[in-house]
Design a protein around this motif. Sequence first.
Motif, PDB file in Angstrom:
ATOM      1  N   VAL A  97      -6.668  -2.282   5.804  1.00  0.00           N
ATOM      2  CA  VAL A  97      -5.782  -0.915   5.368  1.00  0.00           C
ATOM      3  C   VAL A  97      -6.658  -0.194   4.583  1.00  0.00           C
ATOM      4  N   ARG A  98      -6.989   1.246   4.996  1.00  0.00           N
ATOM      5  CA  ARG A  98      -7.691   1.895   4.284  1.00  0.00           C
ATOM      6  C   ARG A  98      -7.164   2.464   2.883  1.00  0.00           C
ATOM      7  N   PRO A  99      -8.072   2.596   1.919  1.00  0.00           N
ATOM      8  CA  PRO A  99      -7.380   3.055   0.709  1.00  0.00           C
ATOM      9  C   PRO A  99      -7.410   4.597   0.763  1.00  0.00           C
ATOM     10  N   ARG A 100      -6.540   5.275  -0.053  1.00  0.00           N
ATOM     11  CA  ARG A 100      -6.548   6.677  -0.024  1.00  0.00           C
ATOM     12  C   ARG A 100      -8.127   7.090  -0.340  1.00  0.00           C
TER      13      ARG A 100
ATOM     14  N   GLN B 183       2.853   5.614   4.474  1.00  0.00           N
ATOM     15  CA  GLN B 183       1.968   6.307   5.503  1.00  0.00           C
ATOM     16  C   GLN B 183       0.611   5.883   5.460  1.00  0.00           C
ATOM     17  N   SER B 184       0.121   4.685   5.007  1.00  0.00           N
ATOM     18  CA  SER B 184      -1.112   4.357   4.790  1.00  0.00           C
ATOM     19  C   SER B 184      -1.597   3.300   6.061  1.00  0.00           C
TER      20      SER B 184
ATOM     21  N   LYS C 155       0.186   0.429   7.453  1.00  0.00           N
ATOM     22  CA  LYS C 155       0.640  -0.819   7.227  1.00  0.00           C
ATOM     23  C   LYS C 155       1.362  -1.371   8.596  1.00  0.00           C
TER      24      LYS C 155
ATOM     25  N   PHE D 280       0.685  -1.185   0.170  1.00  0.00           N
ATOM     26  CA  PHE D 280       0.044   0.005  -0.053  1.00  0.00           C
ATOM     27  C   PHE D 280       0.849   1.381   0.049  1.00  0.00           C
TER      28      PHE D 280
END
Length: 201
Positions: free
Chosen positions: A160-163, A11-12, A14, A8
């Motif tokens: 894990v959230r997408p942008r 800074q997402s 992980k 990903f």
Amino acid sequence: MPIEFLSFPVQSGKTTWLQERFGQRSDTFGFLTPGDPANRTLRLLPSGIELPYAAAPGAPAIEIGRFRLDPQAFDRGLQHLMAALEHPDCRTILVDEIGPIEVRQNRGFAPGIDAFIRTAKERDHVTTFLVVRDFLLDEARQRWQLHTEPANRPEHFNPVRPRAGLVLAGGESRRMGRDKAFLIRSGLPAYAHTAAQLAPH
């Protein structure tokens, strides 16, 4: 599967998510790299021992931009990974993370990580998660011949959230005298042009 990718954007979240999901398990080995880039540590699992990445002033260092990293941290991390493959309690190995210096520059954990990956492919009873930044995934697959290994399987990595991106198209346009959202840019209304620029991300 012996090897899977977690890939990903930077800074997402992980490392935080991996710590929450695997960090307290006694059958999980490898390492995480919590902290901001200037103060990052190498946290060995399952012991929780933390090694500083930053090299001491005047000591030998791997220089990456403005950062001076301690080669011994990379050596300890590699030793820990290889030992994990032989540990009878190990069922999961986290490698957080393989970055540009390994994939593109053959420094950091490379080339020792090459031998680790070759061995990890053969350990059917251990799943190794390789954390690789999204823009490096294709290069990492090519370098280590991991073309069929899965990435971001939903049953593992859905949290894990997408942008997300927002296009602000409000306001009264008092100074402009007309609605800015409908000004033509590159043949499109401004709001549509901005949305098109955002869409690939």
